[in-house]
Design a protein around this motif. Structure first.
Motif, short mmCIF file in Angstrom:
data_model
loop_
_atom_site.label_atom_id
_atom_site.label_comp_id
_atom_site.label_asym_id
_atom_site.label_seq_id
_atom_site.Cartn_x
_atom_site.Cartn_y
_atom_site.Cartn_z
N THR A 64 0.85 -1.20 0.00
CA THR A 64 0.00 0.00 0.00
C THR A 64 0.88 1.25 0.00
OG1 THR A 64 -1.67 -1.18 1.28
CG2 THR A 64 -1.82 1.25 1.23
N PRO A 65 0.66 2.19 -0.93
CA PRO A 65 1.48 3.41 -0.96
C PRO A 65 1.26 4.22 0.32
CG PRO A 65 -0.41 3.63 -2.42
CD PRO A 65 -0.37 2.19 -1.98
N PRO A 66 2.30 4.93 0.81
CA PRO A 66 2.15 5.72 2.04
C PRO A 66 1.12 6.84 1.88
CG PRO A 66 4.19 6.27 0.90
CD PRO A 66 3.62 5.07 0.21
N ALA A 67 0.40 7.11 2.96
CA ALA A 67 -0.60 8.18 2.93
C ALA A 67 0.08 9.54 2.82
CB ALA A 67 -1.45 8.13 4.20
N PRO A 68 -0.51 10.45 2.03
CA PRO A 68 0.11 11.78 1.89
C PRO A 68 0.08 12.54 3.22
CG PRO A 68 -2.09 11.76 0.93
CD PRO A 68 -1.76 10.33 1.27
N LEU A 69 1.11 13.37 3.45
CA LEU A 69 1.17 14.17 4.67
C LEU A 69 0.05 15.20 4.68
CD1 LEU A 69 5.03 14.78 4.88
CD2 LEU A 69 3.66 13.15 6.18
N PRO A 70 -0.55 15.45 5.84
CA PRO A 70 -1.63 16.45 5.89
C PRO A 70 -1.13 17.85 5.58
CG PRO A 70 -0.97 15.78 8.10
CD PRO A 70 -0.29 14.85 7.15
N VAL A 71 -1.92 18.61 4.85
CA VAL A 71 -1.56 19.98 4.50
C VAL A 71 -1.89 20.89 5.68
CG1 VAL A 71 -1.98 21.90 2.91
CG2 VAL A 71 -2.03 19.53 2.07
N PRO A 72 -0.90 21.63 6.21
CA PRO A 72 -1.20 22.50 7.36
C PRO A 72 -2.20 23.59 7.00
CG PRO A 72 0.98 22.98 6.45
CD PRO A 72 0.49 21.74 5.78
N GLY A 73 -3.14 23.84 7.89
CA GLY A 73 -4.14 24.87 7.65
C GLY A 73 -3.59 26.26 7.93
N PRO A 74 -4.37 27.28 7.68
CA PRO A 74 -3.92 28.65 7.94
C PRO A 74 -3.72 28.87 9.43
CG PRO A 74 -6.27 28.60 7.43
CD PRO A 74 -5.74 27.22 7.16
N PRO A 75 -2.78 29.74 9.81
CA PRO A 75 -2.55 29.99 11.24
C PRO A 75 -3.78 30.59 11.90
CG PRO A 75 -1.42 31.63 9.89
CD PRO A 75 -1.94 30.58 8.95
N GLN A 76 -4.00 30.19 13.14
CA GLN A 76 -5.16 30.69 13.88
C GLN A 76 -4.95 32.15 14.29
OE1 GLN A 76 -8.08 28.92 14.44
NE2 GLN A 76 -7.07 27.60 12.94
N PRO A 77 -6.00 32.95 14.26
CA PRO A 77 -5.85 34.36 14.65
C PRO A 77 -5.62 34.51 16.14
CG PRO A 77 -8.15 33.83 14.27
CD PRO A 77 -7.38 32.61 13.87
N PHE A 78 -5.14 35.68 16.53
CA PHE A 78 -5.00 36.01 17.94
C PHE A 78 -6.35 36.50 18.48
CE2 PHE A 78 -0.66 36.92 16.33
CZ PHE A 78 0.05 36.04 17.14
N VAL A 79 -6.68 36.09 19.68
CA VAL A 79 -7.86 36.62 20.36
C VAL A 79 -7.36 37.37 21.58
CG1 VAL A 79 -10.03 36.12 21.52
CG2 VAL A 79 -9.34 34.76 19.52
N VAL A 80 -7.42 38.70 21.52
CA VAL A 80 -6.98 39.54 22.63
C VAL A 80 -8.19 39.69 23.57
CG1 VAL A 80 -5.92 41.72 23.31
CG2 VAL A 80 -5.47 40.76 21.03
N PRO A 81 -8.09 39.17 24.79
CA PRO A 81 -9.27 39.10 25.65
C PRO A 81 -9.70 40.44 26.23
CG PRO A 81 -7.35 38.32 26.83
CD PRO A 81 -6.90 38.57 25.42
N SER A 82 -10.97 40.49 26.62
CA SER A 82 -11.49 41.65 27.33
C SER A 82 -10.70 41.85 28.61
CB SER A 82 -12.97 41.43 27.65
OG SER A 82 -13.48 42.47 28.45
N GLY A 83 -10.46 43.10 28.96
CA GLY A 83 -9.68 43.42 30.15
C GLY A 83 -8.22 43.68 29.87
N THR A 84 -7.76 43.39 28.64
CA THR A 84 -6.37 43.64 28.28
C THR A 84 -6.08 45.13 28.26
OG1 THR A 84 -6.27 41.63 26.94
CG2 THR A 84 -4.59 43.31 26.51
N ALA A 85 -5.00 45.54 28.89
CA ALA A 85 -4.61 46.96 28.91
C ALA A 85 -3.98 47.35 27.57
CB ALA A 85 -3.63 47.22 30.04
N ILE A 86 -4.39 48.49 27.04
CA ILE A 86 -3.86 49.03 25.79
C ILE A 86 -3.25 50.40 26.07
CG2 ILE A 86 -4.32 49.60 23.37
CD1 ILE A 86 -4.90 46.72 23.94
#
Length: 218
Positions: free
Chosen positions: A37-59
């Motif tokens: 059986t031929p080897p299974a292809p490597l999974p294609v990495p998905g797009p990077p996950q966005p940042f979630v800056v939480p409520s209460g963060t000082a700016i």
């Protein structure tokens, strides 16, 4: 038939049958070999996950221009830049120098003989990597009362980090009358200011807090 000829004919016939049987045996051996059986292809990495800056963060921001309760009106916009990098899980989500804009929510100049001067501001947008995000933050409000007492209050939590400068009563020298206050709201500074209007000088550092989380794309 001559016995010799009969024996010769039987030998030829057996040889022919043996030769014809070889391919069959070879095919049988090949067919019995398991296919790999031929080897299974490597999974294609998905797009990077966005940042979630939480409520209460000082700016913390640096104001781009001076704001004054006598000169500026409610509804006017102001600009600035982020003073320090904002990180999420050890990675920079909002870089230092990112552009911000806000709005003056309240502006009232001081009366000639009585009344207080008020100035309130909050952030409304943030620009990161060429994309603009709508944000919701606490409001920073500062007031100068009728007799020159100045107070700075963060509604919704936050702080003012820049010193507030005002003239000493009865003197011409300036005095630094305020510095940073921790989160949670409270009086940032108070002192004699000679009845001035509220002024937030250009390049003052003021800290707001997010009241809602914001998602920043990588």
């Amino acid at each position: 038939m001559n016995p010799k000829k009969l024996l010769f004919a039987l030998s030829i016939s057996a040889a022919l049958q043996f030769g014809c049987g070889k391919p069959g045996s070879t095919n049988d051996a090949q067919s019995s070999t398991p296919q790999q059986t031929p080897p299974a292809p490597l999974p294609v990495p998905g797009p990077p996950q966005p940042f979630v800056v939480p409520s209460g963060t000082a700016i913390p921001i640096i104001l781009g221009a001076t704001l004054n309760s006598r000169v500026n009106n409610a509804g006017e916009e102001f600009s600035g830049m982020v003073a320090t990098p904002i990180t999420v899980d050890g990675e920079v989500a909002i870089p230092q120098g990112a552009e911000v804009s806000g709005v003056i929510t309240k502006s009232k100049k001081q009366g000639t003989f009585k009344g207080a001067a008020d100035l309130a501001i909050r952030l409304s947008t943030l620009r990161v990597s060429g994309k603009t995000y709508t944000i919701s933050t606490s409001t920073y409000a500062q007031s100068v009362k009728g007799k020159g007492k100045r107070t700075g209050i963060m509604t919704g939590g936050g702080a003012v980090a820049g010193a507030l400068i005002g003239g000493l009563a009865g003197g011409g020298k300036g005095a630094a009358i305020g510095a940073g206050v921790g989160g949670g709201g409270g009086v940032a500074a108070s002192g004699a200011t000679g009845g001035e209007n509220v002024t937030l000088a250009a390049e003052s550092r003021v800290t707001f807090k997010l009241t809602e989380s914001v998602t920043i794309n990588r």
